[in-house]
Design an enzyme around this catalytic site. Sequence first.
Site, PDB file in Angstrom:
ATOM      1  N   HIS B 291      51.757  39.735 -26.903  1.00 46.24           N
ATOM      2  CA  HIS B 291      52.553  40.586 -26.020  1.00 46.24           C
ATOM      3  C   HIS B 291      52.138  42.056 -26.169  1.00 46.24           C
ATOM      4  O   HIS B 291      51.777  42.719 -25.188  1.00 46.24           O
ATOM      5  CB  HIS B 291      54.038  40.409 -26.356  1.00 46.24           C
ATOM      6  N   GLU B 292      52.155  42.541 -27.409  1.00 41.84           N
ATOM      7  CA  GLU B 292      51.762  43.939 -27.628  1.00 41.84           C
ATOM      8  C   GLU B 292      50.282  44.133 -27.283  1.00 41.84           C
ATOM      9  O   GLU B 292      49.883  45.188 -26.783  1.00 41.84           O
ATOM     10  CB  GLU B 292      52.048  44.367 -29.070  1.00 41.84           C
ATOM     11  N   HIS B 295      50.047  44.939 -23.666  1.00 43.14           N
ATOM     12  CA  HIS B 295      50.310  46.373 -23.447  1.00 43.14           C
ATOM     13  C   HIS B 295      49.077  47.189 -23.846  1.00 43.14           C
ATOM     14  O   HIS B 295      48.675  48.129 -23.162  1.00 43.14           O
ATOM     15  CB  HIS B 295      51.500  46.830 -24.303  1.00 43.14           C
ATOM     16  N   GLU B 321      54.972  45.802 -18.473  1.00 41.32           N
ATOM     17  CA  GLU B 321      55.497  44.521 -18.961  1.00 41.32           C
ATOM     18  C   GLU B 321      54.747  43.352 -18.320  1.00 41.32           C
ATOM     19  O   GLU B 321      54.583  42.299 -18.934  1.00 41.32           O
ATOM     20  CB  GLU B 321      57.000  44.472 -18.657  1.00 41.32           C
TER      21      GLU B 321
END
Lengths: 527, 527
Positions: B291-292, B295, B321
């Site tokens: 997830h990070e 980003h 997101e």
Amino acid sequence: MPETPVQDATRGVTATGRATGLVPPDAPPAYHRLLERLGQVSDLHAATTLLNWDEEVNMPPGGAAARAEQKATLNRLAHEAFTAPEVGQWLDELAGWEAQLDPESDAAALLRVTRRDYERARRVPPDLVAELARASSQGYQAWVEARSQQRFAVFAPALARLLELRRQMADALGYPEERYDALLEGHEPGMRTRQVRELFARLKEGLVPLVQAIAERQDRVRDDFLHGDYPDAAQWEITLEALEAIGFDFQRGRQDRSIHPFTAPLATGDVRLTTRINPRVFGPAFFSSLHEGGHGLYEQGFPAAWHRTPLADGASSAVHESQSRLWENVIGRSREFWRFFFPRVQARFPQQLAGVDAEAMYRAVNRSRPSLIRVDADEVTYNLHIMLRFELELALLSGDLPVDDLPGAWREKTRAYLGIEPAHDVEGVLQDIHWSWGGFGYFPSYALGNLIALQLWEAALRDEPGLPEEIARGRLGGVLQWMRQHVHRHGARYEPLELVRRVTGAELSEQPFLRYIRRKYGELYGL
Amino acid sequence: MPETPVQDATRGVTATGRATGLVPPDAPPAYHRLLERLGQVSDLHAATTLLNWDEEVNMPPGGAAARAEQKATLNRLAHEAFTAPEVGQWLDELAGWEAQLDPESDAAALLRVTRRDYERARRVPPDLVAELARASSQGYQAWVEARSQQRFAVFAPALARLLELRRQMADALGYPEERYDALLEGHEPGMRTRQVRELFARLKEGLVPLVQAIAERQDRVRDDFLHGDYPDAAQWEITLEALEAIGFDFQRGRQDRSIHPFTAPLATGDVRLTTRINPRVFGPAFFSSLHEGGHGLYEQGFPAAWHRTPLADGASSAVHESQSRLWENVIGRSREFWRFFFPRVQARFPQQLAGVDAEAMYRAVNRSRPSLIRVDADEVTYNLHIMLRFELELALLSGDLPVDDLPGAWREKTRAYLGIEPAHDVEGVLQDIHWSWGGFGYFPSYALGNLIALQLWEAALRDEPGLPEEIARGRLGGVLQWMRQHVHRHGARYEPLELVRRVTGAELSEQPFLRYIRRKYGELYGL
């Protein structure tokens, strides 16, 4: 021994009822505005310190370009905020009120230090700063290139340019007796080149014969067992254990790794140390951690009430260095320390130190011999490396020594002071990074720090003769407590020479250091 | 599919010969001054980001008080530098020149974004900012206390105060249709509450029956083997391997640990990710890193020439997101990804995953069931958690829902959407930190990001139907390349709805997400 009354609260009051705290009840609005501004400047400096620390400890290579810009912006904003005309107006407005203050009060000290720094900062021509920044960057690149080619000539033009700009800077700043004073003042407020010259001359006189005598008795001290397989993880753990032992507060600081060890104080409550470990030798990382730990203890010892003011700082580079050298050498290389600490080290390296005892370890970590590289030098020879640089800096700055003649002068002095000579410039004149960015005037602080450390230590022993025995029993708190009380809690309140005078009752002298070295090394080498 | 011409250099020129780069040759002095100022503001933001990152990753407890002051000072200086009157004068001066620019040029985009941000920032009343900062701090403390007492009532007064201040802030900022628009605008420029409400209504209609159907078939998917002994060090290594696999550039970023995972972009060349490892379960750390990492890939993909400008930023929170959820879920929880990556995970956990195959792993990491905690929710139920918060925020802000009635409304909606109910407020209304500091208006971005991720993914598959097969063979570069080309390189140039329209040729819709969920979970649960 003259001492100032204890002042520990923001609004302290002396026995005579005079306000001594940082914010006296009758402080005018200009004083509050000044404090607020100083707080902002301090915040910007702290953020810059974090940018620097992170660059050495964490930053991926891709961050370099942006980081340089971030640092430049924050530096510029801090300079602008501190040198803004309104700061001068507030200081002017406060002159009358300041004259009424107890000169020993925190508020008076803050105004003295702020006024001194402000006047110096205002004299710096912004264009010259920009030009020096460029020349520093080019100088550093030329120095790196010169080292890779092992040719001083590659660095010479950049060095000449940096010298010329530093001369201009010195002239812009002004100086009481000679040009070098202006550069020295940036590190040792209130000190004169003349004083350094005199101290160093007497120091050299005492050291050179000692170095020669030790060089002739190299077989007296062995340290072969310090070289071998000393795994990284165990070395890391023992540095942390040593920092705990000397009283470094890990709730208000931490240790990390970097290529060049340094201390980054982000706040009195957040002091970052770094170290570097070579798994083939025991010693360098250990003593480097103690050294940075000494800087760290000083930073952790400033009064909390001085937070975000220029008083929450070391008195000078030399006083800072006195604290790091005290813990690294005077304590960390003492027989008493190793009586206490050797079993802990041996427990982590049982094979490597089989058959070694505390006394052998004490002797090994104090082995002295003339060497070419300053950062590897022992306690006896270290100051000679500094004097050599100081003398060359003076000759370069005055123009008496042309830049092209520098490598020859370096070799000549190395032979005269240490009896050896570099084979090439990388282990000679190109070894230090300082001149590559134009950092003239800093070297003396290293040696002055050694002198101050011993003068403080003699004073501490007069007050508390039982300290060495305490150390041998693993109680290092007494040493720290004495330094907290006599040095740390004063922060930047006094100029270095005044601090030494107040704390030790005497002028700064080379004698305590020479007494210490003669006694310790006389015994080690049977002189 | 409509697309803008490729612009890759600072002084790019389109086929028609019009300047498209960030600094056109005829840029007036005011434009250069503006760029310089934006660069300083960007440097201050980057330093603040480092102060935040360091606080979560490194800072010792003793640094907290000073850190808060450092952040406050840098935030204030950045705000002052950006909202200074001269910035408005430069923008006014540039209006005529701007009108002549190719609207698709970088310079025109920069001026559009700067003007929008400047006008919004200027409308913020400084006193209200200060009051909100205080109320946020008090709100956070009250929230922590309420959680420890498991009593919402302890937090209620602070929440009411924060709502009142946010209403005032919304009124100061202004809004086109309803108050919530003003808060939404801070995260999703150009978007209206009405549009979110409509999207969410259709999304809910599609999801609620699906959640019910899955809840009745819990025995179809097992994930018991993900719980057990998954040592920290091996999990850490596999997160790094996964980040390498998706293309995260460790020369321009790094991963560390923190209690709450986050991404800190210090520069396009220095993007910091964090993760958190629970050694009793495989999954949370792995998907959190992906997830990070998503980003991070977005941040690493902004054009280098836009460095230190507001264009080097995500188009919106939701678009940001979309990138994190794409890599975490659409790619990271795909059958193809696990065909490729499962052997690597199994090699690190051979005992724990003995007898498990890629298909079983794929099923396990996609297990869906209604749960009370948003951050633990699966792809199917996650958006329902968001809608619940969005609806409650709207009702709180309008005053239709009194603060004291919030816990009851929370329970009621949780039952309606997920078929379960919290036993106490800590696993209900007190679970998220956002409201504790007055962060209303942010939750929608999480769900919108999921929708955008799938709409982008459908577009990518139309362009390159072979992407899933590439993933199965371990070639993830095609996905990244497509995102770089269609999303990352545009940075903050377009508002989110416009970006979606330009990249996918359609308005933002819930349909791609619903199609994806129905297909994937229909198959997994045999619906």
